[in-house]
Structures are given as C-alpha cells and as structure tokens.
Design a protein around this motif. Structure first.
Motif, PDB file in Angstrom:
ATOM      1  N   PHE A   1       1.918 -61.595 -10.255  1.00 41.78           N
ATOM      2  CA  PHE A   1       2.932 -60.619  -9.853  1.00 41.78           C
ATOM      3  C   PHE A   1       2.269 -59.256  -9.707  1.00 41.78           C
ATOM      4  CE2 PHE A   1       5.225 -63.987 -11.983  1.00 41.78           C
ATOM      5  CZ  PHE A   1       6.304 -64.203 -11.132  1.00 41.78           C
ATOM      6  N   SER A   2       2.566 -58.520  -8.601  1.00 51.98           N
ATOM      7  CA  SER A   2       2.004 -57.189  -8.360  1.00 51.98           C
ATOM      8  C   SER A   2       3.067 -56.303  -7.712  1.00 51.98           C
ATOM      9  CB  SER A   2       0.769 -57.275  -7.454  1.00 51.98           C
ATOM     10  OG  SER A   2       1.120 -57.818  -6.186  1.00 51.98           O
ATOM     11  N   SER A   3       2.855 -54.942  -7.938  1.00 50.48           N
ATOM     12  CA  SER A   3       3.807 -53.979  -7.345  1.00 50.48           C
ATOM     13  C   SER A   3       3.160 -52.612  -7.307  1.00 50.48           C
ATOM     14  CB  SER A   3       5.103 -53.937  -8.152  1.00 50.48           C
ATOM     15  OG  SER A   3       5.962 -52.944  -7.629  1.00 50.48           O
ATOM     16  N   ASN A   4       3.509 -51.856  -6.269  1.00 58.68           N
ATOM     17  CA  ASN A   4       3.053 -50.468  -6.135  1.00 58.68           C
ATOM     18  C   ASN A   4       4.147 -49.480  -6.459  1.00 58.68           C
ATOM     19  OD1 ASN A   4       0.403 -51.080  -5.242  1.00 58.68           O
ATOM     20  ND2 ASN A   4       1.201 -51.500  -3.160  1.00 58.68           N
ATOM     21  N   THR A   5       5.326 -50.009  -6.681  1.00 54.47           N
ATOM     22  CA  THR A   5       6.490 -49.135  -6.848  1.00 54.47           C
ATOM     23  C   THR A   5       6.951 -49.182  -8.290  1.00 54.47           C
ATOM     24  OG1 THR A   5       7.143 -49.639  -4.596  1.00 54.47           O
ATOM     25  CG2 THR A   5       8.788 -48.614  -5.997  1.00 54.47           C
ATOM     26  N   PRO A   6       6.896 -48.032  -8.976  1.00 57.29           N
ATOM     27  CA  PRO A   6       7.375 -48.018 -10.369  1.00 57.29           C
ATOM     28  C   PRO A   6       8.834 -48.433 -10.427  1.00 57.29           C
ATOM     29  CG  PRO A   6       6.094 -46.055  -9.888  1.00 57.29           C
ATOM     30  CD  PRO A   6       6.309 -46.731  -8.591  1.00 57.29           C
ATOM     31  N   GLY A   7       9.204 -49.124 -11.562  1.00 50.31           N
ATOM     32  CA  GLY A   7      10.575 -49.555 -11.758  1.00 50.31           C
ATOM     33  C   GLY A   7      10.630 -50.763 -12.651  1.00 50.31           C
ATOM     34  N   SER A   8      11.849 -51.233 -12.919  1.00 51.11           N
ATOM     35  CA  SER A   8      12.081 -52.401 -13.752  1.00 51.11           C
ATOM     36  C   SER A   8      12.662 -53.482 -12.876  1.00 51.11           C
ATOM     37  CB  SER A   8      13.024 -52.058 -14.916  1.00 51.11           C
ATOM     38  OG  SER A   8      13.238 -53.193 -15.733  1.00 51.11           O
ATOM     39  N   TYR A   9      12.040 -54.667 -12.822  1.00 49.74           N
ATOM     40  CA  TYR A   9      12.432 -55.727 -11.911  1.00 49.74           C
ATOM     41  C   TYR A   9      12.674 -57.016 -12.699  1.00 49.74           C
ATOM     42  CZ  TYR A   9      10.248 -52.495  -8.641  1.00 49.74           C
ATOM     43  OH  TYR A   9       9.913 -51.385  -7.921  1.00 49.74           O
ATOM     44  N   THR A  10      13.774 -57.714 -12.422  1.00 47.88           N
ATOM     45  CA  THR A  10      14.070 -58.991 -13.080  1.00 47.88           C
ATOM     46  C   THR A  10      13.584 -60.111 -12.192  1.00 47.88           C
ATOM     47  OG1 THR A  10      15.981 -58.106 -14.255  1.00 47.88           O
ATOM     48  CG2 THR A  10      15.875 -60.507 -13.982  1.00 47.88           C
ATOM     49  N   ILE A  11      12.704 -60.984 -12.817  1.00 45.19           N
ATOM     50  CA  ILE A  11      12.182 -62.135 -12.118  1.00 45.19           C
ATOM     51  C   ILE A  11      12.899 -63.353 -12.673  1.00 45.19           C
ATOM     52  CG2 ILE A  11      10.129 -63.394 -11.433  1.00 45.19           C
ATOM     53  CD1 ILE A  11      10.109 -60.460 -10.621  1.00 45.19           C
TER      54      ILE A  11
END
Length: 662
Positions: free
Chosen positions: A124-134
């Motif tokens: 899992f990867s992301s460039n955008t700060p935040g909280s994400y539910t997988i």
C-alpha cells in the motif's frame, strides 16, 4: 513533535478502545455457535495477532509505502451450510478483492488463497496525507457453500505529512496597473509569509514599501526560513504616471484665405521620457470637402498613459465653382443683336465662396456664332470657366429693292393697277421681314411707292419704286371713208379700206389701225383699233357684204341637167352670160374652162347636141349681137367616154355641163 508523531500518539487510544470493544463480538460469536448459528472462515490481516473486527492501524509518511499480509483462518466448527475444513484449497482457491479508497494504491488489489494460513502480501502506498480505511470488497471462489468473515482483514492506513518545502512567500502589490507591467499610480507593497507544515523561523526584506514617484523597473526581495528550508521572492515594480507629449501639424499650409484645394495631411509628433512610446497618432489625410475640419491623434506610452492633440480649422474645397456667362443685351427673338454685346461672368461656390471673376468681354465685331470665355476662382484657389456662345451680331442694314409688277410696256406705261413689292438681302443675319406690297390703282404719270425690309438683327432699310405711269382709260376711235357699215358690193367692185381715226388724252395714242377689210365673196367686218401708249385699246367696226357674179347658161345647144351626147372630135359652142350690177362683157372675166374625163352617170337622161361650131374654132369671145359669151369646145375623139366641162369666172362662180362622146 512532528505531524507523524502527533498522529501516532492520537491513534493509540483509539486502538485500545477498539480492543476493549472486541469482547462483545467474541461473546456474540460464542453465543451464536452455542445457539447453532453457523460461523465461517475468516480473512485476516497480519498487522497484529488478534483476530477481531476492530480496525488495526498502519502508518506511513506521504510518498512512502507499507506491506500488509492477508491469510484465511479456518473456522473451528462447521456451521450449517458451510463447507467443512478450510474453504480455500489448491483445487478451490479463494480470491480476495480489496476495497481501496482514492488516494491509495494497492499492489495487487486482489489476491488468491489456496489454503488456510497461506499469507498473501499487498503493498500500500500514498502521496496524500490522510486516514484511509482498507477493507475487503468481496471474496470469490473457494469450496462450494463457503461462508466468509472479512471484517478481521480491514485496517486503517494513516498517511502522515512531511515538511519538505520551504515557506510560501506572497507579494501583495496594490496600485493601478497599466500596460506592460507598469503602474500608473502610487504603489503599496507588502509580503505574506506562510508554512503549513512548520513555523517560519526568520524573514528578511519583508516589510511594507510605498512607491510614490515614477521610477524604472526596481527589484524588491523578501526571504524566509522554516523547517522545510529557505525561500525568497523578488518582485520588480516600475511606475510611470506621467502622460506622454503629443503635437500635430497640417500640410500643406492653407492659402491666405485659410483654404486648401487639395488633400491635407495631418502628422503627429509624440515623446515619452520614461516608459517610452507605444503608439502615436495616427497620421491622417483629410480628403473630403468641408470647412472647420479637424483631425485628432493620441500618444500612448508603454505604461498605458495617454495624451491627445487635435489639429483643427482645416478648410478643404477641391470642387471648382459653378461659373456662368451671360450676354447683354439679350438677342432678339431671332437670336441676333444689332449692337455690341457685353459678356459678364459670375460664379457661385457653396463652400469657400467666390473670390474673383474675369472682367466682362465686349464683342463689337459683326459675325455669327461668336463666343466669349471667362473664369471665376473660389477662395480655395479652384477655378472654372464658362463660355457664352452663339452670339450673333449684325450691325449692317440690309440691301432693299422695290419692284413694280407688272412692269411697264415699251412705252413706260401700265394700263392696270401696279403692285410694288419690296425685297431685301442680308449676307449675315438674313432678311426677317419686308413691308407688304403697295398697290397703285389710280391713273397718273410719275407715281411711286416706298417700303422697308428688316434683317433678323433688327437693322432696316427702305427702297422706292418711282416713275410708275398708269393709264387705264381706252382711247377714242372711229372709221373714216372706204367701205361703209351696211354696204353691199359685187366682187371686183369693193371700195378700199376706211381710215382709223383715234385720240388719247393721258398716255397718248400709240397706234390706230384698220383690219378685216376684204374683197372676197361674203360678209366682211372692218375694225378700227386705236391703242394708247399704256396698251389700252378701243375699236370701231363697219360690216359690209361682197356678192358673187351671176352666171347664166350654158345656153342651147347644151341642155343643162342632161347628159349631152355629141360625136367625138366635133366642136360644141358653149354660150353663157355674166352679170354683176350689170352684164359683164369683157372675156377677161372668165378665169378658165376645164374639161375633165369622168365616169358616165347612169340614169341621167341624155340629150343630143344638135348645133356644132365649125371645126377648129376654140376661142372665147363676147358676141355683142347675140349678147352672150361663146366658147367653142373641141371634144376629144374618144367615143364612149364622158366629160365634165366647168366654166369658172374670176369671182369663183362656175357653170358645169356633162357630155358623153359617141
């Protein structure tokens, strides 16, 4: 403390609370099993060792990645409807499909299980700060009738921000912005320095500035530092609030009256000492007629400042004036003048007005079709000309003659009214009219009549016909002597012609003659004709009669009215008498004897001639004893032939007898 650490600390109580909250689901699961409700194989992540529906947390920095493993945990019991044992086998693999929110990338997004406890890793990867539910979107495959519990596989991916950028510096410029980056009013400069990730630790050159005077391009710089590094911002400010200069001029210059009669070019000259000129003008050409025209131009500098100038009072008249020529005096109805003619010139000009016209031209010479040309100029210098043409001048009187008709006879007299007609000739304008003829009807010698003729120019002259002699009265006439009116005369005894006696008291006697006198047998009228010198005549007549002689015979032996028979070659005595007023005895009264052979007339009674004269005696004589003429006719020797013998006297009287020879 950085944002990652702050977020990590905040997450821990949440995880604790979730673990506390898992007691109820386990108890519920146990209770369901006790009650005989089917359980199922669980899909579990490997973030921690606890298998429950509480969300585990995995944290990364923005731009980073983390690996999470997933596996299948077989149920300890086989609830009704569920397959026994592990639901995922090598022959019946189960495929897990993840539900990944936007902003997060899962590689791969679906995995397959071929047994329980078989871990499959997902990055899992992301460039955008935040909280994400997988979470798990779905599980497909596995043994027939497989039931799945996917809640233990869900987790929260926390993407922490990292301050990797320097502060943001914003220049705040307030003023009226013109063209090309130039300000045309006072300018206020202030700076705003911000950093959303860390505090700004230092600034330089970031104070407010007021720019109240024109200037060229000038740089202003603000510098700032934060945990993300240092930054600087430079702005260039140039100010020009001064309008450019402009002036205009017109060419060519107007004449002394202030007018041009050609196109006028208006040019503009502009200048700007700071930002420089962007445009000037435009230069213009005024080509239309009109008074008080103007042309305007605008100077614009590169800052957008403008100034205008106008060149006015431009008067253009390119149209020549209207010119007319008038002749005075005007010609008569025939188009002619019989005196000098003055031609004047005048003009009109609706724009600049008339300035001057040529002086009048005087035509004093004779001639047809003369003309005079002159010009007028308007105040702009345009000129036009006009011509007065077809000017006809005739100063000479016509030549006039008078003629009498009918003309006099050879004696210079007329015996009737005389009409005197007047005619003229004019080699230039021609004759227009002449007086009506004058009729002289009275008698008299040396009469005259005068009349005039006018030419078409109005010149006139007169002529007189004189020496006209008129005598309408016939002379007196009479006959004197000779044959008399009613006289009767025998042929050969007619008196001579009478004499003509005449007189005339005016023109005088021209002749007096007698005609008609004759001596031939018949009625004659003698006419005396007296003619005066005017040709009048008078007559006097006398009628008389001339009688033929009276012939008697032929006497015996010739029978008148019979066919006399006589032997051819014999001599027949032809006896006869001739009477005028008395018997004539001179043989000279006999003109001829003529014997002509003729056809024998049938049916005519015959009579023999019994007395013949001696042969050879053929003379004519008057026998005084017997009192008649005797002519012995010797007959031809042509038996059977017939002859007609004719005696003719000098007056033309005849005696005819017929003979047949035997």
């Amino acid at each position: 403390m950085n944002l990652y650490r702050a977020r990590h600390v905040a997450v821990q109580p949440r995880r604790t609370r979730r673990r506390v909250g898992t007691i109820l689901p386990i108890a519920v699961a146990f209770t369901l099993l006790v009650a005989g409700i089917a359980s199922a194989d669980q899909v579990v992540n490997n973030i921690d060792s606890t298998v429950d529906p509480a969300l585990e947390t995995r944290a990364i920095n923005a731009g980073g990645s983390t690996q999470v493993g997933f596996y299948v945990l077989a149920s300890n019991t086989v609830p009704a409807g569920d397959a026994s044992g592990c639901n995922a086998t090598g022959s019946n693999p189960a495929t897990m499909n993840l539900s990944v929110p936007a902003g997060v990338t899962a590689t791969p997004s679906s995995v397959s299980f071929v047994g329980c406890g078989n871990t499959q890793n997902v990055m899992f990867s992301s460039n955008t700060p935040g909280s994400y539910t997988i979470s798990v979107a779905s599980v497909t495959g596995g043994k027939a009738g497989s039931l799945w519990d996917t809640a233990p596989a869900s987790f929260t991916l926390v993407v922490n921000a990292v301050d990797s950028t320097p502060p943001v510096i914003t220049a705040n410029v307030a003023g009226t912005l013109g063209d090309n980056g130039w300000y045309t009013s006072d300018v206020s400069l202030s700076w705003t320095v911000t950093d959303a990730e860390s505090a700004v630790t230092s600034t330089s050159g970031c104070g407010s500035v007021s720019i109240n005077a024109d200037q060229g391009s000038t740089d202003y710089t603000c510098s700032a530092t934060s945990a993300g590094g240092s930054a600087s911002k430079t702005v260039s400010i140039k100010r020009d609030s001064t309008a450019p200069t402009i002036s205009g001029s017109a060419a060519p210059a107007p004449n002394g009256a202030g007018w041009n009669n050609s196109d006028v070019s208006v040019s503009f000259v502009c200048a700007d000492s700071l930002s420089g000129l962007a445009s000037c003008g435009p230069n213009q050409t005024l080509s239309g007629d009109g008074a008080g025209q103007s042309a305007s131009g605008t100077a614009k500098d590169n800052a957008g400042n403008t100034a205008s100038a106008s060149v006015g009072n431009i008067n253009i008249d390119k149209t020549p004036p209207s010119v007319s020529a008038s002749a005075s005096p005007i010609p008569n109805a025939n188009g002619w003048n019989n005196g000098t003619v003055s031609v004047s010139f005048s003009g009109t000009d609706s724009l600049s007005g008339i300035d001057s016209c040529d002086a009048p031209v005087v035509l004093s010479g004779e001639g047809a079709g003369q003309s005079a040309t002159g010009s007028c100029s308007d105040k702009a210098g345009n000129s036009a000309s006009a011509t007065a043409s077809n000017i006809n001048i005739d100063l000479t009187d016509p030549t006039v003659s008078a003629s009498a008709s009918p003309g006099p006879n050879a004696n210079g007299w007329n015996n009737g009214s005389v009409t005197v007609s007047f005619s003229g000739s004019d080699s230039l304008s021609g004759i227009d009219s002449c007086d009506a003829p004058v009729v002289l009807s009275g008698e008299g010698a040396g009469q005259s009549a005068t009349g005039s003729c006018s030419d078409k120019a109005g010149n006139s002259a007169s002529a007189t016909a004189s020496g006209i002699n008129i005598d309408k009265t016939a002379p007196t006439v009479s006959l004197s002597g000779g044959t008399v009116d009613g006289g009767v005369y025998y042929w050969g005894g007619v008196p001579s012609a009478p004499t003509c006696v005449g007189a005339d008291g005016l023109s005088g006697l021209a002749s007096c003659t007698v005609s008609g006198h004759g001596t031939t047998i018949g009625t004659h009228t003698v006419t005396a004709t007296a003619t005066d010198k005017a040709g009048n005549s008078a007559t006097a007549t006398a009628t008389y009669q001339v009688l033929a002689w009276t012939l008697s015979g032929f006497y015996s032996p010739v029978d008148m009215g019979y066919m006399n028979t006589v032997k051819g070659g014999s001599t027949v005595p032809l006896k006869f008498q001739v009477f005028a007023s008395s018997e004539l005895t001179d043989p000279a009264v006999v003109k001829s004897f003529n014997a002509v052979q003729t056809s024998c007339v049938t049916g005519l009674e015959t009579a023999p001639v019994e007395e013949l004269s001696p042969a050879g005696s053929t003379t004519l004589r008057y026998d005084a004893t017997s009192g008649h003429f005797i002519y012995n006719w010797k007959t031809p020797k042509l038996p059977g032939k017939c002859y007609q013998v004719t005696l003719t006297t000098n007056d033309g009287s005849t005696i005819v007898a017929k003979f047949q020879l035997k």
